[in-house]
Design a protein around this motif. Structure first.
Motif, mmCIF file in Angstrom:
data_model
loop_
_atom_site.group_PDB
_atom_site.id
_atom_site.type_symbol
_atom_site.label_atom_id
_atom_site.label_comp_id
_atom_site.label_asym_id
_atom_site.label_seq_id
_atom_site.Cartn_x
_atom_site.Cartn_y
_atom_site.Cartn_z
ATOM 1 N N GLU A 5 18.573 31.411 -15.263
ATOM 2 C CA GLU A 5 18.573 30.003 -15.664
ATOM 3 C C GLU A 5 17.319 29.631 -16.462
ATOM 4 O OE1 GLU A 5 20.843 27.474 -15.052
ATOM 5 O OE2 GLU A 5 22.216 29.004 -14.334
ATOM 6 N N SER A 6 16.138 30.152 -16.050
ATOM 7 C CA SER A 6 14.902 29.751 -16.699
ATOM 8 C C SER A 6 14.754 30.430 -18.055
ATOM 9 C CB SER A 6 13.699 30.072 -15.812
ATOM 10 O OG SER A 6 13.652 31.441 -15.535
ATOM 11 N N ALA A 7 14.090 29.729 -18.961
ATOM 12 C CA ALA A 7 13.888 30.231 -20.320
ATOM 13 C C ALA A 7 12.399 30.247 -20.642
ATOM 14 C CB ALA A 7 14.628 29.330 -21.312
ATOM 15 N N VAL A 8 12.018 31.099 -21.570
ATOM 16 C CA VAL A 8 10.625 31.208 -21.996
ATOM 17 C C VAL A 8 10.170 29.878 -22.593
ATOM 18 C CG1 VAL A 8 9.029 32.383 -23.571
ATOM 19 C CG2 VAL A 8 10.872 33.686 -22.466
ATOM 20 N N ASN A 9 9.022 29.385 -22.123
ATOM 21 C CA ASN A 9 8.432 28.174 -22.701
ATOM 22 C C ASN A 9 6.977 28.432 -23.055
ATOM 23 O OD1 ASN A 9 6.628 27.390 -20.508
ATOM 24 N ND2 ASN A 9 8.438 26.767 -19.362
ATOM 25 N N GLU A 10 6.282 27.425 -23.518
ATOM 26 C CA GLU A 10 4.906 27.570 -24.002
ATOM 27 C C GLU A 10 3.916 27.983 -22.926
ATOM 28 O OE1 GLU A 10 6.737 24.799 -24.453
ATOM 29 O OE2 GLU A 10 6.883 24.438 -26.598
ATOM 30 N N GLN A 11 4.272 27.821 -21.657
ATOM 31 C CA GLN A 11 3.364 28.150 -20.561
ATOM 32 C C GLN A 11 3.535 29.583 -20.067
ATOM 33 O OE1 GLN A 11 1.144 25.743 -20.024
ATOM 34 N NE2 GLN A 11 2.318 24.686 -21.600
ATOM 35 N N LEU A 52 10.654 31.456 -27.798
ATOM 36 C CA LEU A 52 10.827 30.219 -27.023
ATOM 37 C C LEU A 52 12.309 29.967 -26.766
ATOM 38 C CD1 LEU A 52 8.204 27.853 -28.682
ATOM 39 C CD2 LEU A 52 8.045 29.027 -26.474
ATOM 40 N N GLY A 53 12.631 29.687 -25.527
ATOM 41 C CA GLY A 53 14.008 29.403 -25.154
ATOM 42 C C GLY A 53 14.816 30.629 -24.755
ATOM 43 N N MET A 54 14.256 31.816 -24.948
ATOM 44 C CA MET A 54 14.983 33.027 -24.544
ATOM 45 C C MET A 54 14.994 33.156 -23.026
ATOM 46 S SD MET A 54 13.875 35.960 -27.321
ATOM 47 C CE MET A 54 15.062 37.157 -26.695
ATOM 48 N N ARG A 55 16.041 33.787 -22.516
ATOM 49 C CA ARG A 55 16.171 34.044 -21.089
ATOM 50 C C ARG A 55 16.014 35.544 -20.834
ATOM 51 N NH1 ARG A 55 17.484 29.193 -19.790
ATOM 52 N NH2 ARG A 55 19.082 27.930 -20.689
ATOM 53 N N CYS A 56 15.672 35.891 -19.613
ATOM 54 C CA CYS A 56 15.507 37.282 -19.240
ATOM 55 C C CYS A 56 16.810 38.034 -19.530
ATOM 56 C CB CYS A 56 15.150 37.383 -17.764
ATOM 57 S SG CYS A 56 14.674 39.032 -17.269
ATOM 58 N N GLY A 57 16.696 39.146 -20.249
ATOM 59 C CA GLY A 57 17.861 39.940 -20.620
ATOM 60 C C GLY A 57 18.435 39.586 -21.977
ATOM 61 N N GLU A 58 18.034 38.460 -22.545
ATOM 62 C CA GLU A 58 18.561 38.029 -23.841
ATOM 63 C C GLU A 58 17.955 38.852 -24.978
ATOM 64 O OE1 GLU A 58 18.895 34.027 -26.635
ATOM 65 O OE2 GLU A 58 18.095 33.840 -24.610
ATOM 66 N N ILE A 59 18.756 39.088 -26.006
ATOM 67 C CA ILE A 59 18.317 39.793 -27.205
ATOM 68 C C ILE A 59 18.484 38.853 -28.388
ATOM 69 C CG2 ILE A 59 18.786 41.712 -28.773
ATOM 70 C CD1 ILE A 59 19.867 43.232 -26.301
ATOM 71 N N ARG A 60 17.470 38.784 -29.233
ATOM 72 C CA ARG A 60 17.543 37.999 -30.464
ATOM 73 C C ARG A 60 17.133 38.859 -31.642
ATOM 74 N NH1 ARG A 60 14.774 32.068 -29.266
ATOM 75 N NH2 ARG A 60 16.414 31.345 -27.861
ATOM 76 N N HIS A 97 6.398 31.803 -14.747
ATOM 77 C CA HIS A 97 7.191 30.742 -15.356
ATOM 78 C C HIS A 97 6.789 29.378 -14.809
ATOM 79 C CE1 HIS A 97 10.504 28.780 -17.318
ATOM 80 N NE2 HIS A 97 10.763 28.168 -16.188
ATOM 81 N N GLN A 98 6.492 28.470 -15.714
ATOM 82 C CA GLN A 98 6.193 27.081 -15.379
ATOM 83 C C GLN A 98 7.213 26.211 -16.102
ATOM 84 O OE1 GLN A 98 3.707 26.147 -13.260
ATOM 85 N NE2 GLN A 98 3.334 28.322 -12.970
#
Length: 105
Positions: A5-11, A52-60, A97-98
Protein backbone atom coordinates in the motif's frame (compact mmCIF):
# COMPACT_ATOMS: atom_id res chain seq x y z
CA UNK A 1 1.66 -1.93 -9.61
CA UNK A 2 3.71 -2.80 -6.57
CA UNK A 3 2.91 -5.26 -3.82
CA UNK A 4 2.29 -2.88 -0.89
CA UNK A 5 0.00 0.00 0.00
CA UNK A 6 2.76 2.49 0.90
CA UNK A 7 4.61 4.38 -1.81
CA UNK A 8 8.00 6.08 -1.94
CA UNK A 9 7.81 9.70 -0.78
CA UNK A 10 10.29 12.50 -0.08
CA UNK A 11 11.03 11.20 3.42
CA UNK A 12 12.02 7.69 2.31
CA UNK A 13 15.08 5.76 1.45
CA UNK A 14 14.64 2.62 -0.57
CA UNK A 15 16.60 -0.26 -2.00
CA UNK A 16 16.39 -0.47 -5.78
CA UNK A 17 17.76 -2.25 -8.82
CA UNK A 18 18.25 -0.43 -12.11
CA UNK A 19 19.54 -0.67 -15.64
CA UNK A 20 20.88 2.61 -17.02
CA UNK A 21 21.18 3.10 -20.78
CA UNK A 22 21.77 5.95 -23.16
CA UNK A 23 18.84 6.93 -25.36
CA UNK A 24 20.45 4.91 -28.20
CA UNK A 25 20.31 1.74 -26.07
CA UNK A 26 23.99 1.57 -25.05
CA UNK A 27 24.31 0.06 -21.58
CA UNK A 28 25.93 2.41 -19.06
CA UNK A 29 25.48 0.47 -15.85
CA UNK A 30 23.46 -2.28 -14.17
CA UNK A 31 22.95 -1.99 -10.43
CA UNK A 32 21.49 -5.00 -8.67
CA UNK A 33 20.88 -3.40 -5.28
CA UNK A 34 21.56 0.12 -4.02
CA UNK A 35 20.10 2.50 -1.48
CA UNK A 36 18.41 5.58 -2.89
CA UNK A 37 17.25 8.56 -0.85
CA UNK A 38 15.25 11.50 -2.18
CA UNK A 39 17.67 13.88 -0.45
CA UNK A 40 20.88 12.17 -1.64
CA UNK A 41 22.44 14.59 -4.14
CA UNK A 42 24.81 11.84 -5.35
CA UNK A 43 21.83 10.19 -7.10
CA UNK A 44 20.82 11.92 -10.31
CA UNK A 45 17.69 14.03 -9.91
CA UNK A 46 15.71 12.18 -12.59
CA UNK A 47 15.98 8.94 -10.63
CA UNK A 48 15.00 10.56 -7.32
CA UNK A 49 11.98 12.29 -8.88
CA UNK A 50 11.04 9.26 -10.98
CA UNK A 51 10.86 6.97 -7.95
CA UNK A 52 8.33 9.11 -6.07
CA UNK A 53 5.06 7.24 -5.77
CA UNK A 54 6.54 3.83 -6.59
CA UNK A 55 5.56 0.85 -4.46
CA UNK A 56 7.72 -2.06 -3.36
CA UNK A 57 8.02 -4.49 -6.28
CA UNK A 58 6.98 -1.90 -8.88
CA UNK A 59 9.04 -1.45 -12.05
CA UNK A 60 9.18 1.80 -14.02
CA UNK A 61 10.91 2.82 -17.19
CA UNK A 62 12.12 6.41 -16.94
CA UNK A 63 13.28 8.73 -19.71
CA UNK A 64 15.51 11.30 -18.07
CA UNK A 65 16.45 14.52 -19.88
CA UNK A 66 20.01 15.85 -19.63
CA UNK A 67 19.17 18.61 -17.15
CA UNK A 68 17.98 15.94 -14.66
CA UNK A 69 20.91 13.61 -15.42
CA UNK A 70 24.53 14.48 -16.23
CA UNK A 71 23.84 17.71 -18.11
CA UNK A 72 26.15 19.47 -20.51
CA UNK A 73 29.26 17.86 -18.99
CA UNK A 74 28.27 14.18 -19.17
CA UNK A 75 30.62 11.61 -17.64
CA UNK A 76 33.98 11.21 -19.40
CA UNK A 77 34.25 7.93 -21.34
CA UNK A 78 30.72 6.86 -20.28
CA UNK A 79 27.99 9.44 -20.88
CA UNK A 80 28.31 12.04 -23.65
CA UNK A 81 27.33 15.65 -22.89
CA UNK A 82 23.59 16.43 -23.11
CA UNK A 83 22.57 12.74 -23.09
CA UNK A 84 19.04 11.49 -22.50
CA UNK A 85 19.04 8.42 -20.23
CA UNK A 86 16.64 5.46 -20.25
CA UNK A 87 16.42 3.80 -16.87
CA UNK A 88 14.49 0.70 -15.89
CA UNK A 89 14.13 0.73 -12.11
CA UNK A 90 12.58 -1.61 -9.56
CA UNK A 91 11.94 -0.75 -5.91
CA UNK A 92 12.99 -3.74 -3.82
CA UNK A 93 12.33 -2.33 -0.35
CA UNK A 94 11.11 0.91 1.22
CA UNK A 95 13.18 1.87 4.27
CA UNK A 96 12.06 4.21 7.09
CA UNK A 97 8.75 4.93 5.42
CA UNK A 98 7.12 8.09 6.75
CA UNK A 99 3.61 8.91 5.49
CA UNK A 100 3.30 12.23 3.66
CA UNK A 101 1.36 15.04 5.33
CA UNK A 102 -1.62 14.40 3.03
CA UNK A 103 -1.73 10.72 4.05
CA UNK A 104 -1.72 11.65 7.76
CA UNK A 105 -4.98 13.63 7.59
Amino acid sequence: MGKTESAVNEQDSCRASMIIRLNNGKLIREISDCEVSYHDRNIIAGIRYGMLGMRCGEIRELTIPPHLAYGKHGVPDQVPPDSVLKIKIKVNQIIDHQPTQAAQH
